[in-house]
Motif scaffolding. Structure first.
Motif, PDB file in Angstrom:
ATOM      1  N   UNK A   1      19.503  27.741  50.656  1.00 20.44           N
ATOM      2  CA  UNK A   1      20.797  27.643  51.333  1.00 20.44           C
ATOM      3  C   UNK A   1      21.871  27.166  50.357  1.00 20.44           C
ATOM      4  N   UNK A   2      21.530  26.189  49.536  1.00 17.64           N
ATOM      5  CA  UNK A   2      22.493  25.682  48.557  1.00 17.64           C
ATOM      6  C   UNK A   2      22.906  26.753  47.564  1.00 17.64           C
ATOM      7  N   UNK A   3      21.935  27.545  47.093  1.00 11.83           N
ATOM      8  CA  UNK A   3      22.258  28.631  46.164  1.00 11.83           C
ATOM      9  C   UNK A   3      23.146  29.676  46.834  1.00 11.83           C
ATOM     10  N   UNK A   4      22.808  30.018  48.092  1.00 12.14           N
ATOM     11  CA  UNK A   4      23.615  31.006  48.813  1.00 12.14           C
ATOM     12  C   UNK A   4      25.027  30.485  49.037  1.00 12.14           C
ATOM     13  N   UNK A   5      25.134  29.210  49.397  1.00 14.00           N
ATOM     14  CA  UNK A   5      26.454  28.604  49.615  1.00 14.00           C
ATOM     15  C   UNK A   5      27.271  28.624  48.324  1.00 14.00           C
ATOM     16  N   UNK A   6      26.635  28.314  47.211  1.00 16.38           N
ATOM     17  CA  UNK A   6      27.341  28.322  45.923  1.00 16.38           C
ATOM     18  C   UNK A   6      27.840  29.717  45.576  1.00 16.38           C
ATOM     19  N   UNK A   7      27.034  30.735  45.875  1.00 12.45           N
ATOM     20  CA  UNK A   7      27.469  32.106  45.606  1.00 12.45           C
ATOM     21  C   UNK A   7      28.656  32.485  46.485  1.00 12.45           C
ATOM     22  N   UNK A   8      28.607  32.087  47.757  1.00 16.50           N
ATOM     23  CA  UNK A   8      29.717  32.399  48.666  1.00 16.50           C
ATOM     24  C   UNK A   8      30.992  31.705  48.208  1.00 16.50           C
ATOM     25  N   UNK A   9      30.877  30.434  47.835  1.00 18.10           N
ATOM     26  CA  UNK A   9      32.052  29.685  47.367  1.00 18.10           C
ATOM     27  C   UNK A   9      32.623  30.333  46.112  1.00 18.10           C
ATOM     28  N   UNK A  10      31.755  30.749  45.208  1.00 15.86           N
ATOM     29  CA  UNK A  10      32.237  31.397  43.981  1.00 15.86           C
ATOM     30  C   UNK A  10      32.956  32.701  44.307  1.00 15.86           C
ATOM     31  N   UNK A  11      32.398  33.484  45.252  1.00  9.30           N
ATOM     32  CA  UNK A  11      33.054  34.739  45.633  1.00  9.30           C
ATOM     33  C   UNK A  11      34.387  34.483  46.319  1.00  9.30           C
ATOM     34  N   UNK A  12      34.440  33.480  47.187  1.00 14.34           N
ATOM     35  CA  UNK A  12      35.698  33.155  47.864  1.00 14.34           C
ATOM     36  C   UNK A  12      36.732  32.686  46.845  1.00 14.34           C
ATOM     37  N   UNK A  13      36.319  31.820  45.922  1.00 12.29           N
ATOM     38  CA  UNK A  13      37.246  31.352  44.888  1.00 12.29           C
ATOM     39  C   UNK A  13      37.781  32.526  44.074  1.00 12.29           C
ATOM     40  N   UNK A  14      36.909  33.469  43.748  1.00 13.19           N
ATOM     41  CA  UNK A  14      37.325  34.638  42.973  1.00 13.19           C
ATOM     42  C   UNK A  14      38.317  35.484  43.780  1.00 13.19           C
ATOM     43  N   UNK A  15      38.009  35.685  45.073  1.00 16.97           N
ATOM     44  CA  UNK A  15      38.887  36.484  45.926  1.00 16.97           C
ATOM     45  C   UNK A  15      40.237  35.796  46.118  1.00 16.97           C
ATOM     46  N   UNK A  16      40.209  34.491  46.347  1.00 14.60           N
ATOM     47  CA  UNK A  16      41.462  33.741  46.512  1.00 14.60           C
ATOM     48  C   UNK A  16      42.278  33.796  45.223  1.00 14.60           C
ATOM     49  N   UNK A  17      41.618  33.683  44.100  1.00 16.52           N
ATOM     50  CA  UNK A  17      42.323  33.759  42.820  1.00 16.52           C
ATOM     51  C   UNK A  17      42.991  35.106  42.623  1.00 16.52           C
ATOM     52  N   UNK A  18      42.267  36.177  42.956  1.00 16.99           N
ATOM     53  CA  UNK A  18      42.859  37.512  42.829  1.00 16.99           C
ATOM     54  C   UNK A  18      44.019  37.673  43.796  1.00 16.99           C
ATOM     55  N   UNK A  19      43.867  37.163  45.020  1.00 17.80           N
ATOM     56  CA  UNK A  19      44.954  37.264  46.004  1.00 17.80           C
ATOM     57  C   UNK A  19      46.177  36.489  45.529  1.00 17.80           C
ATOM     58  N   UNK A  20      45.960  35.307  44.950  1.00 17.45           N
ATOM     59  CA  UNK A  20      47.067  34.508  44.444  1.00 17.45           C
ATOM     60  C   UNK A  20      47.822  35.263  43.353  1.00 17.45           C
ATOM     61  N   UNK A  21      47.088  35.872  42.454  1.00 19.10           N
ATOM     62  CA  UNK A  21      47.734  36.625  41.368  1.00 19.10           C
ATOM     63  C   UNK A  21      48.540  37.782  41.952  1.00 19.10           C
ATOM     64  N   UNK A  22      47.968  38.472  42.940  1.00 20.24           N
ATOM     65  CA  UNK A  22      48.668  39.600  43.538  1.00 20.24           C
ATOM     66  C   UNK A  22      49.941  39.147  44.260  1.00 20.24           C
ATOM     67  N   UNK A  23      49.840  38.080  45.041  1.00 23.99           N
ATOM     68  CA  UNK A  23      51.013  37.560  45.761  1.00 23.99           C
ATOM     69  C   UNK A  23      52.071  37.092  44.769  1.00 23.99           C
ATOM     70  N   UNK A  24      51.640  36.422  43.718  1.00 20.94           N
ATOM     71  CA  UNK A  24      52.577  35.950  42.698  1.00 20.94           C
ATOM     72  C   UNK A  24      53.304  37.135  42.063  1.00 20.94           C
ATOM     73  N   UNK A  25      52.587  38.218  41.830  1.00 21.04           N
ATOM     74  CA  UNK A  25      53.205  39.409  41.240  1.00 21.04           C
ATOM     75  C   UNK A  25      54.243  39.993  42.198  1.00 21.04           C
ATOM     76  N   UNK A  26      53.913  40.074  43.490  1.00 14.30           N
ATOM     77  CA  UNK A  26      54.846  40.623  44.474  1.00 14.30           C
ATOM     78  C   UNK A  26      56.080  39.740  44.580  1.00 14.30           C
ATOM     79  N   UNK A  27      55.889  38.427  44.636  1.00 12.80           N
ATOM     80  CA  UNK A  27      57.024  37.505  44.717  1.00 12.80           C
ATOM     81  C   UNK A  27      57.912  37.650  43.486  1.00 12.80           C
ATOM     82  N   UNK A  28      57.299  37.765  42.322  1.00 11.84           N
ATOM     83  CA  UNK A  28      58.091  37.936  41.097  1.00 11.84           C
ATOM     84  C   UNK A  28      58.877  39.240  41.133  1.00 11.84           C
TER      85      UNK A  28
END
Length: 109
Positions: free
Chosen positions: A41-68
């Motif tokens: 469960x801990x390994x699965x949770x870590x993978x999910x958190x890493x994927x969410x962090x990656x997705x949030x990071x990509x979304x942030x970059x995209x939103x920042x680009x649109x705002x700019x």
């Protein structure tokens, strides 16, 4: 026929058996930890958190680009507002707000 090429003493053989038994015990302990439900469960949770962090990071970059890009439409290179673009948008915004405020009042009468 027995192989007589082993010239180890019984004490050496026993020590070798003890070492191998210790290594085997460590290996079994490690396997036990890896297949434990909390570890899985801990390994699965870590993978999910890493994927969410990656997705949030990509979304942030995209939103920042649109705002700019939007900001570049309304502000010039010096940081001054482009009145030829700001004024029409401001007038439309005031008109929409006015319709939203006055619209319900007209229906009540």
């Amino acid at each position: 026929m027995a192989d007589t090429s082993d010239t180890r003493t019984p004490a050496q053989i026993e020590a070798d058996i003890r070492r191998r038994r210790d290594v085997l015990a460590e290996t079994l302990d490690e396997i036990g930890v890896r297949v434990h439900p909390k570890t899985i469960v801990g390994d699965a949770r870590a993978k999910v958190v890493a994927n969410v962090d990656h997705t949030v990071g990509r979304a942030y970059v995209q939103v920042n680009r649109v705002v700019s890009d939007v900001k570049a439409q309304f502000v010039d290179e010096n940081g001054s507002p482009r009145m030829t673009r700001v004024l029409p948008v401001a007038l439309v915004a005031v008109g929409v707000v006015g319709l939203l405020v006055l619209g319900p009042r007209r229906r009540k009468r």
